[in-house]
Motif scaffolding. Sequence first.
Motif, PDB file in Angstrom:
ATOM      1  N   VAL A  21       0.838  -1.206   0.000  1.00 29.41           N
ATOM      2  CA  VAL A  21       0.000   0.000   0.000  1.00 29.41           C
ATOM      3  C   VAL A  21       0.868   1.249   0.000  1.00 29.41           C
ATOM      4  CG1 VAL A  21      -1.670   1.343   1.329  1.00 29.41           C
ATOM      5  CG2 VAL A  21      -1.931  -1.120   1.144  1.00 29.41           C
ATOM      6  N   ALA A  22       1.860   1.282   0.869  1.00 30.39           N
ATOM      7  CA  ALA A  22       2.708   2.471   1.002  1.00 30.39           C
ATOM      8  C   ALA A  22       3.487   2.754  -0.279  1.00 30.39           C
ATOM      9  CB  ALA A  22       3.663   2.303   2.177  1.00 30.39           C
ATOM     10  N   ILE A  23       4.048   1.726  -0.879  1.00 35.18           N
ATOM     11  CA  ILE A  23       4.863   1.935  -2.086  1.00 35.18           C
ATOM     12  C   ILE A  23       3.988   2.357  -3.265  1.00 35.18           C
ATOM     13  CG2 ILE A  23       6.295   0.732  -3.789  1.00 35.18           C
ATOM     14  CD1 ILE A  23       7.511  -0.795  -1.339  1.00 35.18           C
ATOM     15  N   VAL A 167       4.707   9.978  -0.078  1.00 36.29           N
ATOM     16  CA  VAL A 167       6.084   9.470  -0.091  1.00 36.29           C
ATOM     17  C   VAL A 167       6.644   9.478   1.328  1.00 36.29           C
ATOM     18  CG1 VAL A 167       8.416   9.850  -0.990  1.00 36.29           C
ATOM     19  CG2 VAL A 167       6.431  10.239  -2.468  1.00 36.29           C
ATOM     20  N   VAL A 168       6.377  10.537   2.061  1.00 35.51           N
ATOM     21  CA  VAL A 168       6.840  10.629   3.447  1.00 35.51           C
ATOM     22  C   VAL A 168       6.212   9.517   4.290  1.00 35.51           C
ATOM     23  CG1 VAL A 168       6.793  12.072   5.520  1.00 35.51           C
ATOM     24  CG2 VAL A 168       7.253  13.106   3.293  1.00 35.51           C
ATOM     25  N   ILE A 169       4.928   9.259   4.088  1.00 36.06           N
ATOM     26  CA  ILE A 169       4.256   8.198   4.832  1.00 36.06           C
ATOM     27  C   ILE A 169       4.862   6.842   4.478  1.00 36.06           C
ATOM     28  CG2 ILE A 169       2.046   6.985   5.128  1.00 36.06           C
ATOM     29  CD1 ILE A 169       0.682   9.747   4.843  1.00 36.06           C
ATOM     30  N   ALA A 170       5.173   6.617   3.208  1.00 43.67           N
ATOM     31  CA  ALA A 170       5.812   5.355   2.810  1.00 43.67           C
ATOM     32  C   ALA A 170       7.171   5.206   3.487  1.00 43.67           C
ATOM     33  CB  ALA A 170       5.961   5.293   1.287  1.00 43.67           C
ATOM     34  N   MET A 171       7.929   6.285   3.557  1.00 42.56           N
ATOM     35  CA  MET A 171       9.207   6.225   4.258  1.00 42.56           C
ATOM     36  C   MET A 171       8.985   5.924   5.744  1.00 42.56           C
ATOM     37  SD  MET A 171      10.818   9.564   2.526  1.00 42.56           S
ATOM     38  CE  MET A 171      12.536   9.445   2.160  1.00 42.56           C
ATOM     39  N   GLY A 172       7.930   6.494   6.319  1.00 42.16           N
ATOM     40  CA  GLY A 172       7.597   6.224   7.713  1.00 42.16           C
ATOM     41  C   GLY A 172       7.206   4.772   7.936  1.00 42.16           C
ATOM     42  N   VAL A 173       6.489   4.190   6.982  1.00 41.86           N
ATOM     43  CA  VAL A 173       6.116   2.774   7.075  1.00 41.86           C
ATOM     44  C   VAL A 173       7.355   1.901   7.066  1.00 41.86           C
ATOM     45  CG1 VAL A 173       5.031   0.868   5.801  1.00 41.86           C
ATOM     46  CG2 VAL A 173       3.794   3.004   6.123  1.00 41.86           C
TER      47      VAL A 173
END
Length: 183
Positions: A21-23, A167-173
């Motif tokens: 989901v994040a990517i 993108v920031v949320i994906a990095m956080g995941v």
Amino acid sequence: MMPSFTDASLVPYAIAGLLVVAILAAWHDWFQWRIPNRLLAADCAAALMLATFAPGSPGLAHSLAGDLVGLALIWPFYWAGGMAAGDVKLMATLGLFAGPAAVIDIVLTSFFIGGVWSVILLLNRTTTGALVRARIRSLLWHRLNLPQRDPFPKVYLTSRGVIPYGVVIAMGVIASIALVQLR
């Protein structure tokens, strides 16, 4: 055994779901400046089915609690105009996979990464920095035939700094999963 609210351990399918989901959301947000609803709806359905039917799943109530916590933590930033609705829906979707404790970790890690990104963005808002970045981007993108990003949406042209928060949320995941696995 029902996990407690503070148990941030994740089952393997939840980790896989979070990463996918994040990517995908980060990819869309980076290139199109939006996170499609159809992507998030499909991911919500998958998360709810996994929470309900997967062996070893913490359960539907745990998943829905993660959804509400993710939504509650991000909503004020949307309401204040700091994030788009897609970012709020993305965090709620991630909460379905992660549960309440892990989504808190993801939110806090994402806030830290977004803060660092914002400071760097503000520090680099000089003419010389913009010229150097444009030259490097042009060389890399044209030589490697990488896809081009859409320009800033017109609504953001008056803003001092816009970042694709998906993108920031994906990095956080990714960072949160790595931190949980290291514990």
